[in-house]
Design a protein around this motif. Structure first.
Motif, PDB file in Angstrom:
ATOM      1  N   LEU A 290       0.853  -1.190   0.000  1.00 41.49           N
ATOM      2  CA  LEU A 290       0.000   0.000   0.000  1.00 41.49           C
ATOM      3  C   LEU A 290       0.886   1.235   0.000  1.00 41.49           C
ATOM      4  N   LEU A 291       0.547   2.164  -0.888  1.00 39.73           N
ATOM      5  CA  LEU A 291       1.264   3.444  -0.971  1.00 39.73           C
ATOM      6  C   LEU A 291       0.410   4.511  -0.290  1.00 39.73           C
ATOM      7  N   THR A 292       1.003   5.219   0.680  1.00 40.46           N
ATOM      8  CA  THR A 292       0.267   6.327   1.313  1.00 40.46           C
ATOM      9  C   THR A 292       1.164   7.552   1.429  1.00 40.46           C
ATOM     10  N   LYS A 293       0.532   8.693   1.450  1.00 38.35           N
ATOM     11  CA  LYS A 293       1.241   9.956   1.682  1.00 38.35           C
ATOM     12  C   LYS A 293       1.437  10.148   3.176  1.00 38.35           C
ATOM     13  N   GLY A 294       2.630  10.504   3.588  1.00 36.37           N
ATOM     14  CA  GLY A 294       2.876  10.821   4.993  1.00 36.37           C
ATOM     15  C   GLY A 294       2.315  12.198   5.326  1.00 36.37           C
ATOM     16  N   GLU A 295       2.153  12.420   6.625  1.00 40.18           N
ATOM     17  CA  GLU A 295       1.655  13.727   7.095  1.00 40.18           C
ATOM     18  C   GLU A 295       2.798  14.734   7.071  1.00 40.18           C
ATOM     19  N   ASP A 296       2.679  15.721   6.212  1.00 40.48           N
ATOM     20  CA  ASP A 296       3.647  16.827   6.209  1.00 40.48           C
ATOM     21  C   ASP A 296       3.053  17.983   5.411  1.00 40.48           C
ATOM     22  N   ASP A 297       3.855  18.996   5.168  1.00 39.17           N
ATOM     23  CA  ASP A 297       3.344  20.189   4.481  1.00 39.17           C
ATOM     24  C   ASP A 297       2.954  19.921   3.031  1.00 39.17           C
ATOM     25  N   PHE A 298       3.428  18.804   2.484  1.00 39.41           N
ATOM     26  CA  PHE A 298       3.099  18.499   1.091  1.00 39.41           C
ATOM     27  C   PHE A 298       1.819  17.676   0.975  1.00 39.41           C
ATOM     28  N   ALA A 299       1.294  17.198   2.113  1.00 44.66           N
ATOM     29  CA  ALA A 299       0.024  16.476   2.081  1.00 44.66           C
ATOM     30  C   ALA A 299      -1.085  17.454   1.700  1.00 44.66           C
ATOM     31  N   ASP A 300      -2.039  16.994   0.899  1.00 42.64           N
ATOM     32  CA  ASP A 300      -3.121  17.870   0.445  1.00 42.64           C
ATOM     33  C   ASP A 300      -4.352  17.034   0.098  1.00 42.64           C
ATOM     34  N   PRO A 301      -5.160  16.715   1.131  1.00 43.87           N
ATOM     35  CA  PRO A 301      -6.326  15.847   0.937  1.00 43.87           C
ATOM     36  C   PRO A 301      -7.308  16.398  -0.092  1.00 43.87           C
ATOM     37  N   GLY A 302      -7.288  17.708  -0.317  1.00 42.16           N
ATOM     38  CA  GLY A 302      -8.257  18.313  -1.224  1.00 42.16           C
ATOM     39  C   GLY A 302      -7.916  18.170  -2.689  1.00 42.16           C
ATOM     40  N   ARG A 303      -6.711  17.746  -2.984  1.00 41.76           N
ATOM     41  CA  ARG A 303      -6.293  17.682  -4.394  1.00 41.76           C
ATOM     42  C   ARG A 303      -6.318  16.260  -4.909  1.00 41.76           C
ATOM     43  N   ASP A 304      -6.802  16.083  -6.136  1.00 44.61           N
ATOM     44  CA  ASP A 304      -6.716  14.792  -6.811  1.00 44.61           C
ATOM     45  C   ASP A 304      -5.638  14.943  -7.875  1.00 44.61           C
ATOM     46  N   VAL A 305      -4.407  14.672  -7.465  1.00 43.93           N
ATOM     47  CA  VAL A 305      -3.254  15.056  -8.295  1.00 43.93           C
ATOM     48  C   VAL A 305      -3.201  14.292  -9.614  1.00 43.93           C
ATOM     49  N   VAL A 306      -3.677  13.048  -9.645  1.00 43.15           N
ATOM     50  CA  VAL A 306      -3.595  12.311 -10.914  1.00 43.15           C
ATOM     51  C   VAL A 306      -4.691  12.739 -11.898  1.00 43.15           C
ATOM     52  N   ALA A 307      -5.792  13.293 -11.351  1.00 44.88           N
ATOM     53  CA  ALA A 307      -6.840  13.820 -12.238  1.00 44.88           C
ATOM     54  C   ALA A 307      -6.445  15.208 -12.750  1.00 44.88           C
ATOM     55  N   GLU A 308      -5.766  15.947 -11.884  1.00 46.75           N
ATOM     56  CA  GLU A 308      -5.427  17.336 -12.170  1.00 46.75           C
ATOM     57  C   GLU A 308      -4.232  17.443 -13.127  1.00 46.75           C
ATOM     58  N   VAL A 309      -3.269  16.582 -12.935  1.00 42.74           N
ATOM     59  CA  VAL A 309      -2.028  16.660 -13.707  1.00 42.74           C
ATOM     60  C   VAL A 309      -1.988  15.484 -14.668  1.00 42.74           C
ATOM     61  N   VAL A 310      -2.229  15.771 -15.946  1.00 38.91           N
ATOM     62  CA  VAL A 310      -2.380  14.674 -16.903  1.00 38.91           C
ATOM     63  C   VAL A 310      -1.302  14.675 -17.990  1.00 38.91           C
ATOM     64  N   ASP A 311      -0.342  15.593 -17.911  1.00 39.77           N
ATOM     65  CA  ASP A 311       0.641  15.669 -18.989  1.00 39.77           C
ATOM     66  C   ASP A 311       1.990  15.075 -18.582  1.00 39.77           C
ATOM     67  N   SER A 312       2.822  14.870 -19.586  1.00 38.67           N
ATOM     68  CA  SER A 312       4.178  14.376 -19.364  1.00 38.67           C
ATOM     69  C   SER A 312       5.027  15.459 -18.726  1.00 38.67           C
ATOM     70  N   VAL A 313       5.777  15.110 -17.706  1.00 38.29           N
ATOM     71  CA  VAL A 313       6.650  16.078 -17.047  1.00 38.29           C
ATOM     72  C   VAL A 313       7.826  16.429 -17.968  1.00 38.29           C
ATOM     73  N   VAL A 314       8.051  15.617 -19.006  1.00 37.10           N
ATOM     74  CA  VAL A 314       9.155  15.839 -19.931  1.00 37.10           C
ATOM     75  C   VAL A 314       8.716  16.675 -21.137  1.00 37.10           C
ATOM     76  N   THR A 315       7.618  16.274 -21.778  1.00 39.24           N
ATOM     77  CA  THR A 315       7.235  16.914 -23.032  1.00 39.24           C
ATOM     78  C   THR A 315       6.010  17.804 -22.908  1.00 39.24           C
ATOM     79  N   GLY A 316       5.270  17.688 -21.798  1.00 36.58           N
ATOM     80  CA  GLY A 316       4.027  18.438 -21.644  1.00 36.58           C
ATOM     81  C   GLY A 316       2.862  17.846 -22.422  1.00 36.58           C
ATOM     82  N   ARG A 317       3.113  16.731 -23.122  1.00 36.33           N
ATOM     83  CA  ARG A 317       2.029  16.107 -23.902  1.00 36.33           C
ATOM     84  C   ARG A 317       1.178  15.203 -23.025  1.00 36.33           C
ATOM     85  N   THR A 318      -0.090  15.039 -23.427  1.00 32.02           N
ATOM     86  CA  THR A 318      -0.964  14.132 -22.665  1.00 32.02           C
ATOM     87  C   THR A 318      -1.003  12.767 -23.322  1.00 32.02           C
TER      88      THR A 318
END
Ligand code: MN
Length: 200
Positions: A172-200
């Motif tokens: 099981l993968l979980t986020k630890g409690e720290d300043d980068f935790a953000d229960p309100g964000r759905d990061v995989v829905a929000e960020v859909v592009d390649s970090v290298v090329t910007g393409r989806t």
């Protein structure tokens, strides 16, 4: 993923990539054949990469460098920034370090057919900075680590929950409690592009 029945992991030896190579036909896939690297020296920066893999079932492949290979988990729902979200992470075969730069299509009929995109990349380390802590955590099935990616940052946990001789290990993968935790964000829905090329 359901078709992958063999147990993964094992020691980092000259055949550390044996299972990886066995599953692929390098005349037919553009994926790298790769070579296992050397044991990680203390103090070295260790790579991490998250690849979004639109195979028969879309998933995210989390890969963490350790002792010359990329330890790998397939995460069907992808990582979450919510410390209460527990994401299944199926342990899969070690991948070569060269895989970290792979983006593109795996042809129909080949293992893992579909497209691979680099969703995040950076480095990872133990909270105490020790490579030995990572080795022991990995072997024990209780890894706590800090990610320094472009999209994923801070403390994460990988906990092994199921392991036997015939199936792949479930973690099981979980986020630890720290300043980068953000229960309100759905990061995989929000960020859909390649970090290298910007393409989806
Ligand atoms: Mn995959």
């Amino acid at each position: 993923m359901a078709a992958e029945k063999r147990r993964s992991g094992g020691p980092t030896t000259s055949d550390a990539l044996g299972e990886y190579r066995e599953k692929r036909d390098f005349d037919r896939t553009r994926e790298p054949r790769g070579e296992p690297g050397k044991p990680t020296p203390q103090g070295a920066e260790l790579a991490c990469v998250v690849q979004k893999h639109a195979a028969r079932n879309l998933h995210f492949d989390l890969r963490l460098e350790l002792d010359g290979v990329m330890k790998s988990w397939a995460v069907p729902k992808g990582p979450s920034l919510d410390p209460d979200a527990r994401r299944l992470a199926v342990h899969v075969e070690d991948h070569p370090m060269d895989y970290n730069t792979f983006e593109g299509r795996i042809e129909e009929g080949e293992y893992g057919a579909g497209s691979v995109m680099i969703w995040d990349r950076g480095s990872w380390r133990a909270p105490d900075g020790s490579v030995e802590t990572l080795r022991q955590g990995y072997a024990r099935g209780r890894l706590t680590f800090v990610l320094e990616g472009e999209r994923l940052r801070g403390l994460f946990h990988l906990i092994r929950t199921k392991s036997d001789d015939t199936r792949q290990e479930q973690w099981l993968l979980t986020k630890g409690e720290d300043d980068f935790a953000d229960p309100g964000r759905d990061v995989v829905a929000e960020v859909v592009d390649s970090v290298v090329t910007g393409r989806t």
